[in-house]
Design a protein around this motif. Structure first.
Motif, PDB file in Angstrom:
ATOM      1  N   GLU A 183       0.855  -1.183   0.000  1.00  0.00           N
ATOM      2  CA  GLU A 183       0.000   0.000   0.000  1.00  0.00           C
ATOM      3  C   GLU A 183       0.893   1.235   0.000  1.00  0.00           C
ATOM      4  OE1 GLU A 183      -2.879   1.874   3.224  1.00  0.00           O
ATOM      5  OE2 GLU A 183      -3.792   0.142   2.215  1.00  0.00           O
ATOM      6  N   LEU A 184       0.644   2.102  -0.990  1.00  0.00           N
ATOM      7  CA  LEU A 184       1.445   3.305  -1.153  1.00  0.00           C
ATOM      8  C   LEU A 184       0.662   4.525  -0.693  1.00  0.00           C
ATOM      9  CD1 LEU A 184       2.897   2.661  -4.723  1.00  0.00           C
ATOM     10  CD2 LEU A 184       3.831   1.946  -2.518  1.00  0.00           C
ATOM     11  N   ALA A 185       1.344   5.430  -0.037  1.00  0.00           N
ATOM     12  CA  ALA A 185       0.730   6.685   0.391  1.00  0.00           C
ATOM     13  C   ALA A 185       1.336   7.808  -0.436  1.00  0.00           C
ATOM     14  CB  ALA A 185       0.964   6.914   1.880  1.00  0.00           C
ATOM     15  N   GLY A 186       0.685   8.133  -1.553  1.00  0.00           N
ATOM     16  CA  GLY A 186       1.171   9.211  -2.394  1.00  0.00           C
ATOM     17  C   GLY A 186       2.073   8.709  -3.505  1.00  0.00           C
ATOM     18  N   GLY A 187       2.178   9.531  -4.560  1.00  0.00           N
ATOM     19  CA  GLY A 187       3.044   9.201  -5.686  1.00  0.00           C
ATOM     20  C   GLY A 187       2.295   8.734  -6.907  1.00  0.00           C
ATOM     21  N   VAL A 188       1.244   7.963  -6.723  1.00  0.00           N
ATOM     22  CA  VAL A 188       0.448   7.464  -7.841  1.00  0.00           C
ATOM     23  C   VAL A 188      -1.025   7.579  -7.490  1.00  0.00           C
ATOM     24  CG1 VAL A 188       2.218   5.888  -8.700  1.00  0.00           C
ATOM     25  CG2 VAL A 188       0.611   5.099  -6.979  1.00  0.00           C
ATOM     26  N   ALA A 189      -1.841   7.560  -8.541  1.00  0.00           N
ATOM     27  CA  ALA A 189      -3.287   7.612  -8.369  1.00  0.00           C
ATOM     28  C   ALA A 189      -3.899   6.316  -8.883  1.00  0.00           C
ATOM     29  CB  ALA A 189      -3.881   8.803  -9.124  1.00  0.00           C
ATOM     30  N   ALA A 190      -5.155   6.100  -8.524  1.00  0.00           N
ATOM     31  CA  ALA A 190      -5.834   4.864  -8.912  1.00  0.00           C
ATOM     32  C   ALA A 190      -6.034   4.767 -10.417  1.00  0.00           C
ATOM     33  CB  ALA A 190      -7.183   4.764  -8.197  1.00  0.00           C
ATOM     34  N   SER A 191      -5.973   5.888 -11.144  1.00  0.00           N
ATOM     35  CA  SER A 191      -6.187   5.875 -12.598  1.00  0.00           C
ATOM     36  C   SER A 191      -4.897   5.665 -13.377  1.00  0.00           C
ATOM     37  CB  SER A 191      -6.839   7.191 -13.031  1.00  0.00           C
ATOM     38  OG  SER A 191      -6.014   8.297 -12.679  1.00  0.00           O
ATOM     39  N   ASP A 192      -3.756   5.659 -12.716  1.00  0.00           N
ATOM     40  CA  ASP A 192      -2.473   5.488 -13.409  1.00  0.00           C
ATOM     41  C   ASP A 192      -2.265   4.038 -13.824  1.00  0.00           C
ATOM     42  OD1 ASP A 192      -1.738   8.154 -13.187  1.00  0.00           O
ATOM     43  OD2 ASP A 192      -0.807   7.857 -11.222  1.00  0.00           O
ATOM     44  N   TRP A 193      -1.440   3.877 -14.867  1.00  0.00           N
ATOM     45  CA  TRP A 193      -1.031   2.548 -15.311  1.00  0.00           C
ATOM     46  C   TRP A 193       0.393   2.312 -14.845  1.00  0.00           C
ATOM     47  CZ3 TRP A 193      -4.270  -1.033 -17.131  1.00  0.00           C
ATOM     48  CH2 TRP A 193      -5.499  -0.616 -17.632  1.00  0.00           C
ATOM     49  N   ILE A 194       0.580   1.297 -14.018  1.00  0.00           N
ATOM     50  CA  ILE A 194       1.867   1.000 -13.392  1.00  0.00           C
ATOM     51  C   ILE A 194       2.521  -0.160 -14.126  1.00  0.00           C
ATOM     52  CG2 ILE A 194       3.037   0.467 -11.220  1.00  0.00           C
ATOM     53  CD1 ILE A 194       1.490   3.063 -11.154  1.00  0.00           C
ATOM     54  N   VAL A 195       3.817  -0.041 -14.401  1.00  0.00           N
ATOM     55  CA  VAL A 195       4.547  -1.129 -15.052  1.00  0.00           C
ATOM     56  C   VAL A 195       4.800  -2.236 -14.033  1.00  0.00           C
ATOM     57  CG1 VAL A 195       6.644  -1.802 -16.284  1.00  0.00           C
ATOM     58  CG2 VAL A 195       5.639   0.467 -16.654  1.00  0.00           C
ATOM     59  N   SER A 196       4.361  -3.420 -14.361  1.00  0.00           N
ATOM     60  CA  SER A 196       4.581  -4.573 -13.503  1.00  0.00           C
ATOM     61  C   SER A 196       5.874  -5.269 -13.931  1.00  0.00           C
ATOM     62  CB  SER A 196       3.394  -5.536 -13.610  1.00  0.00           C
ATOM     63  OG  SER A 196       3.624  -6.697 -12.855  1.00  0.00           O
ATOM     64  N   SER A 197       6.733  -5.577 -12.970  1.00  0.00           N
ATOM     65  CA  SER A 197       8.054  -6.178 -13.233  1.00  0.00           C
ATOM     66  C   SER A 197       8.830  -5.349 -14.251  1.00  0.00           C
ATOM     67  CB  SER A 197       7.898  -7.623 -13.726  1.00  0.00           C
ATOM     68  OG  SER A 197       7.252  -8.418 -12.768  1.00  0.00           O
ATOM     69  N   PRO A 198       9.101  -4.073 -13.973  1.00  0.00           N
ATOM     70  CA  PRO A 198       9.792  -3.213 -14.934  1.00  0.00           C
ATOM     71  C   PRO A 198      11.254  -3.637 -15.106  1.00  0.00           C
ATOM     72  CG  PRO A 198       9.604  -2.092 -12.835  1.00  0.00           C
ATOM     73  CD  PRO A 198       8.823  -3.374 -12.707  1.00  0.00           C
ATOM     74  N   PRO A 199      11.824  -3.441 -16.310  1.00  0.00           N
ATOM     75  CA  PRO A 199      13.256  -3.708 -16.501  1.00  0.00           C
ATOM     76  C   PRO A 199      14.090  -2.777 -15.620  1.00  0.00           C
ATOM     77  CG  PRO A 199      12.119  -3.446 -18.615  1.00  0.00           C
ATOM     78  CD  PRO A 199      11.159  -3.012 -17.553  1.00  0.00           C
ATOM     79  N   ASP A 200      15.258  -3.243 -15.218  1.00  0.00           N
ATOM     80  CA  ASP A 200      16.115  -2.437 -14.352  1.00  0.00           C
ATOM     81  C   ASP A 200      16.568  -1.155 -15.024  1.00  0.00           C
ATOM     82  OD1 ASP A 200      15.909  -4.302 -12.355  1.00  0.00           O
ATOM     83  OD2 ASP A 200      17.727  -5.387 -12.929  1.00  0.00           O
ATOM     84  N   ALA A 201      16.696  -1.187 -16.364  1.00  0.00           N
ATOM     85  CA  ALA A 201      17.221  -0.029 -17.080  1.00  0.00           C
ATOM     86  C   ALA A 201      16.138   0.966 -17.474  1.00  0.00           C
ATOM     87  CB  ALA A 201      17.973  -0.485 -18.324  1.00  0.00           C
ATOM     88  N   ILE A 202      14.896   0.727 -17.135  1.00  0.00           N
ATOM     89  CA  ILE A 202      13.824   1.633 -17.533  1.00  0.00           C
ATOM     90  C   ILE A 202      14.063   3.011 -16.931  1.00  0.00           C
ATOM     91  CG2 ILE A 202      12.253   1.205 -15.603  1.00  0.00           C
ATOM     92  CD1 ILE A 202       9.987   1.062 -17.738  1.00  0.00           C
ATOM     93  N   ALA A 203      13.773   4.061 -17.722  1.00  0.00           N
ATOM     94  CA  ALA A 203      14.086   5.423 -17.278  1.00  0.00           C
ATOM     95  C   ALA A 203      13.016   6.383 -17.776  1.00  0.00           C
ATOM     96  CB  ALA A 203      15.462   5.841 -17.795  1.00  0.00           C
ATOM     97  N   ASN A 204      13.052   7.592 -17.241  1.00  0.00           N
ATOM     98  CA  ASN A 204      12.124   8.636 -17.656  1.00  0.00           C
ATOM     99  C   ASN A 204      12.262   8.892 -19.154  1.00  0.00           C
ATOM    100  OD1 ASN A 204      10.428   9.690 -15.614  1.00  0.00           O
ATOM    101  ND2 ASN A 204      12.214  10.524 -14.578  1.00  0.00           N
ATOM    102  N   GLY A 205      11.135   9.019 -19.855  1.00  0.00           N
ATOM    103  CA  GLY A 205      11.134   9.328 -21.274  1.00  0.00           C
ATOM    104  C   GLY A 205      11.195   8.136 -22.190  1.00  0.00           C
ATOM    105  N   ASP A 206      11.410   6.921 -21.655  1.00  0.00           N
ATOM    106  CA  ASP A 206      11.441   5.735 -22.512  1.00  0.00           C
ATOM    107  C   ASP A 206      10.076   5.501 -23.147  1.00  0.00           C
ATOM    108  OD1 ASP A 206      14.040   5.394 -21.831  1.00  0.00           O
ATOM    109  OD2 ASP A 206      13.731   3.618 -20.570  1.00  0.00           O
ATOM    110  N   LYS A 207      10.113   5.099 -24.439  1.00  0.00           N
ATOM    111  CA  LYS A 207       8.894   4.698 -25.124  1.00  0.00           C
ATOM    112  C   LYS A 207       8.691   3.196 -24.915  1.00  0.00           C
ATOM    113  CE  LYS A 207       7.444   8.505 -27.153  1.00  0.00           C
ATOM    114  NZ  LYS A 207       6.089   9.057 -26.962  1.00  0.00           N
ATOM    115  N   VAL A 208       7.486   2.802 -24.595  1.00  0.00           N
ATOM    116  CA  VAL A 208       7.189   1.399 -24.336  1.00  0.00           C
ATOM    117  C   VAL A 208       5.916   1.010 -25.056  1.00  0.00           C
ATOM    118  CG1 VAL A 208       8.359   1.337 -22.083  1.00  0.00           C
ATOM    119  CG2 VAL A 208       5.927   1.975 -22.217  1.00  0.00           C
TER     120      VAL A 208
END
Length: 392
Positions: A354-379
């Motif tokens: 359970e997270l307190a802040g940072g994301v909302a219920a409408s966001d799409w969260i990457v499950s098992s993200p690659p270690d090298a994933i970074a801001n601005g990456d296209k997926v």
């Protein structure tokens, strides 16, 4: 014979040559166009393969009232009843499970030695009182004789001092009598308050030793009309405990019944051994359904206590990214671009967090993200079938 062969004109030869050259050019152009189209397809395929495909889920709503912790029920008041005088147990009158009233006799002790000591002490008091009375009479007589100049002042003062000493001896004897009378009164074991006898560790004829370091009391009396429910709250959630909080709990012997409880007080300190803060809740037990000492599964209502007015959400534990800046998750926005957001863990449920802040219920969260994933990456996000991504 040679004169009979047909002759080809130069114009016809030129025409055939032009037709052949045009055909060659057409064949060459077609081959070049085919190679260009194949190159473009290969480029598109390479670009498509360079975009990472990821699975995404939507967070579930946080269960604000689902902080479930083990607890232990204790009586509101509990008194172990020990003997205060030596002797033998003459008789006991109550057994476990019986309700008792304050002052009710639980057992009687036969203490002949104490009885004899009391008789001797009373005799010593009588002697001390007689000696004191005699000293008072002598002191009064000598005081009168001093006024008649029949005796010296020194002799009169000596009689007055003897009276004071006899008075002190009498008081000492009186105190001893009262002490033994108190010990004699302790031959009757009585209930300290209204309650229920929850233990009896003695029987008729037992040797009772008041100063022998008896490991267990003769009786235990508990007030079970109200109960205290003790819960150890982890340090990470101790700051969310507020006055007036409510809770519900169940017990193994009554699994289908839910009982209410109210926060009475907290220790306001974290135990160094367990890393948790002790919380006490108050439980009404007028019906007597709940038993002291029983285990309870407590659900604390922490609604709105996750802080900053941010609704808590739950995400799978494998969605977390551990970076040098701290804990984060990868969120995919509308144009399939990754945004790495820092988060704070409010509660750990094992497979989910359970997270307190940072994301909302409408966001799409990457499950098992690659270690090298970074801001601005296209997926290339792969959403759950049917569009259902919410958890919980």
């Amino acid at each position: 014979m040679l004169d009979t062969l047909p002759k080809t004109s130069p114009q016809r030869l030129r025409r055939l040559a032009l037709i052949g050259a045009a055909g060659f050019v057409l064949i060459l152009a077609a081959g070049t166009a085919s190679r260009l189209m194949a190159g473009q397809d290969l480029k598109k395929t390479s670009q498509a393969s360079a975009v990472t495909t990821v699975n995404v889920v939507q967070p579930g709503g946080g269960e604000d009232a689902a902080l479930v912790l083990p607890g232990r029920l204790q009586p509101w008041a509990e008194a172990p009843v020990f003997a205060r005088t030596d002797g033998y147990l003459r008789r006991w009158y109550v057994d476990i499970g019986q309700p008792v009233k304050a002052g009710q006799v639980l057992a009687e002790i036969d203490a002949p030695e104490v009885d004899q000591q009391l008789v001797a002490a009373r005799a010593a008091l009588a002697t001390a009182s007689a000696q004191r009375d005699l000293a008072a009479t002598s002191a009064a007589r000598w005081k009168r004789l001093v006024g008649e100049n029949a005796v010296s002042q020194q002799e009169a003062d000596e009689r007055q001092g003897d009276l004071a000493a006899r008075e002190a001896m009498r008081n000492e004897a009186l105190a001893n009598v009262r002490r033994l009378e108190s010990l004699t009164a302790f031959k009757r074991i009585v209930a300290p308050f209204d309650g229920v006898v929850t233990s009896r560790d003695t029987d008729q004829g037992d040797l009772i030793s008041a100063g022998g370091g008896r490991p267990s009391p003769l009786f235990t009396v508990s007030d079970t009309r109200r109960l205290r429910l003790y819960v150890s709250v982890p340090q990470s959630l101790a700051g969310q405990i507020r006055p007036g909080m409510t809770a519900t709990f169940t017990t193994p012997e009554l699994p289908d019944q839910t009982f209410p409880a109210r926060l009475a007080r907290s220790a306001d300190a974290v135990d160094a051994q367990s890393g948790a803060m002790l919380v006490q809740l108050e439980v009404d037990n007028i019906g007597g359904q709940l038993k002291p000492g029983a285990y309870a599964q407590v659900s604390l209502n922490l609604k709105g206590a996750t802080g900053a007015g941010t609704a808590a959400v739950r995400v799978p534990a494998n969605a977390l990214l551990f970076r040098k800046e701290g804990t984060a998750v990868a969120v995919v926005d509308r144009d399939n671009t990754v945004r790495v957001r820092p988060v704070r863990i409010a509660r750990d449920y094992g497979a989910d967090l359970e997270l307190a802040g940072g994301v909302a219920a409408s966001d799409w969260i990457v499950s098992s993200p690659p270690d090298a994933i970074a801001n601005g990456d296209k997926v290339n996000p792969v959403r759950p079938k049917g569009g259902a991504g919410a958890r919980g």
